[in-house]
Design a protein around this motif. Structure first.
Motif, PDB file in Angstrom:
ATOM      1  N   CYS A   1      32.653  32.349  53.328  1.00 40.39           N
ATOM      2  CA  CYS A   1      32.198  32.061  51.959  1.00 40.39           C
ATOM      3  C   CYS A   1      31.568  30.677  51.860  1.00 40.39           C
ATOM      4  O   CYS A   1      30.536  30.506  51.212  1.00 40.39           O
ATOM      5  N   ARG A   2      32.171  29.703  52.490  1.00 33.22           N
ATOM      6  CA  ARG A   2      31.619  28.341  52.445  1.00 33.22           C
ATOM      7  C   ARG A   2      30.271  28.282  53.150  1.00 33.22           C
ATOM      8  O   ARG A   2      29.329  27.676  52.647  1.00 33.22           O
ATOM      9  N   ARG A   3      30.180  28.894  54.314  1.00 32.65           N
ATOM     10  CA  ARG A   3      28.955  28.830  55.112  1.00 32.65           C
ATOM     11  C   ARG A   3      27.768  29.457  54.387  1.00 32.65           C
ATOM     12  O   ARG A   3      26.662  28.942  54.436  1.00 32.65           O
ATOM     13  N   TYR A   4      28.017  30.580  53.704  1.00 30.01           N
ATOM     14  CA  TYR A   4      26.913  31.320  53.091  1.00 30.01           C
ATOM     15  C   TYR A   4      26.892  31.242  51.567  1.00 30.01           C
ATOM     16  O   TYR A   4      26.173  31.990  50.919  1.00 30.01           O
ATOM     17  N   ASN A   5      27.657  30.295  50.995  1.00 34.66           N
ATOM     18  CA  ASN A   5      27.688  30.073  49.552  1.00 34.66           C
ATOM     19  C   ASN A   5      27.977  31.373  48.784  1.00 34.66           C
ATOM     20  O   ASN A   5      27.278  31.721  47.834  1.00 34.66           O
ATOM     21  N   ILE A   6      28.998  32.071  49.209  1.00 34.07           N
ATOM     22  CA  ILE A   6      29.402  33.330  48.580  1.00 34.07           C
ATOM     23  C   ILE A   6      30.465  32.997  47.541  1.00 34.07           C
ATOM     24  O   ILE A   6      31.620  32.746  47.875  1.00 34.07           O
ATOM     25  N   ARG A   7      30.060  32.986  46.270  1.00 38.47           N
ATOM     26  CA  ARG A   7      30.952  32.555  45.197  1.00 38.47           C
ATOM     27  C   ARG A   7      30.867  33.412  43.945  1.00 38.47           C
ATOM     28  O   ARG A   7      31.608  33.193  42.995  1.00 38.47           O
ATOM     29  N   LYS A   8      29.958  34.348  43.908  1.00 38.66           N
ATOM     30  CA  LYS A   8      29.729  35.148  42.699  1.00 38.66           C
ATOM     31  C   LYS A   8      30.641  36.379  42.703  1.00 38.66           C
ATOM     32  O   LYS A   8      30.521  37.247  43.560  1.00 38.66           O
ATOM     33  N   LEU A   9      31.550  36.454  41.733  1.00 39.38           N
ATOM     34  CA  LEU A   9      32.490  37.568  41.614  1.00 39.38           C
ATOM     35  C   LEU A   9      31.787  38.740  40.938  1.00 39.38           C
ATOM     36  O   LEU A   9      31.416  38.659  39.769  1.00 39.38           O
ATOM     37  N   VAL A  10      31.589  39.834  41.687  1.00 37.69           N
ATOM     38  CA  VAL A  10      30.840  40.962  41.132  1.00 37.69           C
ATOM     39  C   VAL A  10      31.673  42.235  40.976  1.00 37.69           C
ATOM     40  O   VAL A  10      31.219  43.198  40.346  1.00 37.69           O
ATOM     41  N   HIS A  11      32.883  42.250  41.524  1.00 40.41           N
ATOM     42  CA  HIS A  11      33.709  43.452  41.402  1.00 40.41           C
ATOM     43  C   HIS A  11      35.183  43.079  41.530  1.00 40.41           C
ATOM     44  O   HIS A  11      35.546  42.288  42.410  1.00 40.41           O
ATOM     45  N   VAL A  12      36.004  43.652  40.659  1.00 36.80           N
ATOM     46  CA  VAL A  12      37.456  43.449  40.708  1.00 36.80           C
ATOM     47  C   VAL A  12      38.131  44.781  40.431  1.00 36.80           C
ATOM     48  O   VAL A  12      37.716  45.513  39.529  1.00 36.80           O
ATOM     49  N   GLU A  13      39.146  45.087  41.211  1.00 36.17           N
ATOM     50  CA  GLU A  13      39.978  46.274  40.983  1.00 36.17           C
ATOM     51  C   GLU A  13      41.426  45.819  40.942  1.00 36.17           C
ATOM     52  O   GLU A  13      41.907  45.212  41.901  1.00 36.17           O
ATOM     53  N   PHE A  14      42.113  46.116  39.854  1.00 34.86           N
ATOM     54  CA  PHE A  14      43.525  45.759  39.724  1.00 34.86           C
ATOM     55  C   PHE A  14      44.393  46.911  40.220  1.00 34.86           C
ATOM     56  O   PHE A  14      44.035  48.078  40.077  1.00 34.86           O
ATOM     57  N   HIS A  15      45.532  46.555  40.816  1.00 35.15           N
ATOM     58  CA  HIS A  15      46.433  47.536  41.412  1.00 35.15           C
ATOM     59  C   HIS A  15      47.859  47.306  40.924  1.00 35.15           C
ATOM     60  O   HIS A  15      48.216  46.195  40.532  1.00 35.15           O
ATOM     61  N   ALA A  16      48.666  48.354  40.996  1.00 37.59           N
ATOM     62  CA  ALA A  16      50.057  48.263  40.555  1.00 37.59           C
ATOM     63  C   ALA A  16      50.910  47.414  41.495  1.00 37.59           C
ATOM     64  O   ALA A  16      51.808  46.701  41.050  1.00 37.59           O
ATOM     65  N   THR A  17      50.608  47.488  42.796  1.00 32.00           N
ATOM     66  CA  THR A  17      51.409  46.749  43.777  1.00 32.00           C
ATOM     67  C   THR A  17      50.497  46.056  44.786  1.00 32.00           C
ATOM     68  O   THR A  17      49.352  46.457  44.987  1.00 32.00           O
ATOM     69  N   MET A  18      51.046  45.039  45.431  1.00 29.02           N
ATOM     70  CA  MET A  18      50.283  44.338  46.461  1.00 29.02           C
ATOM     71  C   MET A  18      49.984  45.237  47.661  1.00 29.02           C
ATOM     72  O   MET A  18      48.865  45.191  48.180  1.00 29.02           O
ATOM     73  N   PRO A  19      50.913  46.082  48.115  1.00 30.26           N
ATOM     74  CA  PRO A  19      50.553  46.991  49.213  1.00 30.26           C
ATOM     75  C   PRO A  19      49.371  47.901  48.860  1.00 30.26           C
ATOM     76  O   PRO A  19      48.535  48.182  49.723  1.00 30.26           O
ATOM     77  N   ASP A  20      49.283  48.333  47.605  1.00 33.53           N
ATOM     78  CA  ASP A  20      48.127  49.133  47.178  1.00 33.53           C
ATOM     79  C   ASP A  20      46.841  48.316  47.271  1.00 33.53           C
ATOM     80  O   ASP A  20      45.808  48.803  47.728  1.00 33.53           O
ATOM     81  N   ALA A  21      46.904  47.067  46.833  1.00 35.28           N
ATOM     82  CA  ALA A  21      45.727  46.197  46.871  1.00 35.28           C
ATOM     83  C   ALA A  21      45.301  45.928  48.312  1.00 35.28           C
ATOM     84  O   ALA A  21      44.109  45.947  48.626  1.00 35.28           O
TER      85      ALA A  21
END
Length: 96
Positions: free
Chosen positions: A41-61
């Protein structure tokens, strides 16, 4: 907002992707924005959040993160197109 989620970041030209998982998207995005994210992310300036999916548990995520990382670029682009057709930065939306 503390809830397990997977997320996709991209660069300014929407050409490169980073897929991550976190239990606190706001804090994680602050790290990315401060240049404290992954080397990729630092090398290629990847900082734009374009997708988020919320999950019930961390193992699911984590399982979803692993699956998304295996996807072809076109599939990832289609996923973002379906949920965020203008490829807007969702960072401010997530923070409310």
């Amino acid at each position: 907002m503390r809830q397990p989620c997977t997320y996709i970041l991209t660069n300014r030209g929407n050409q490169l992707f980073y897929i991550g998982v976190t239990s606190d998207i706001a804090a994680r995005m602050m790290h990315h924005r401060a240049g404290e994210g992954s080397v990729h992310c630092r090398r290629y300036n990847i900082r734009k959040l374009v997708h988020v999916e919320f999950h019930a548990t961390m193992p699911d995520a984590i399982a979803r993160e692993r699956a998304l990382k295996e996807w072809h670029r076109d599939w990832k682009r289609r996923l973002v197109d379906e949920q965020n057709p203008d490829w807007n930065d969702l960072f401010d939306t997530i923070l409310g």
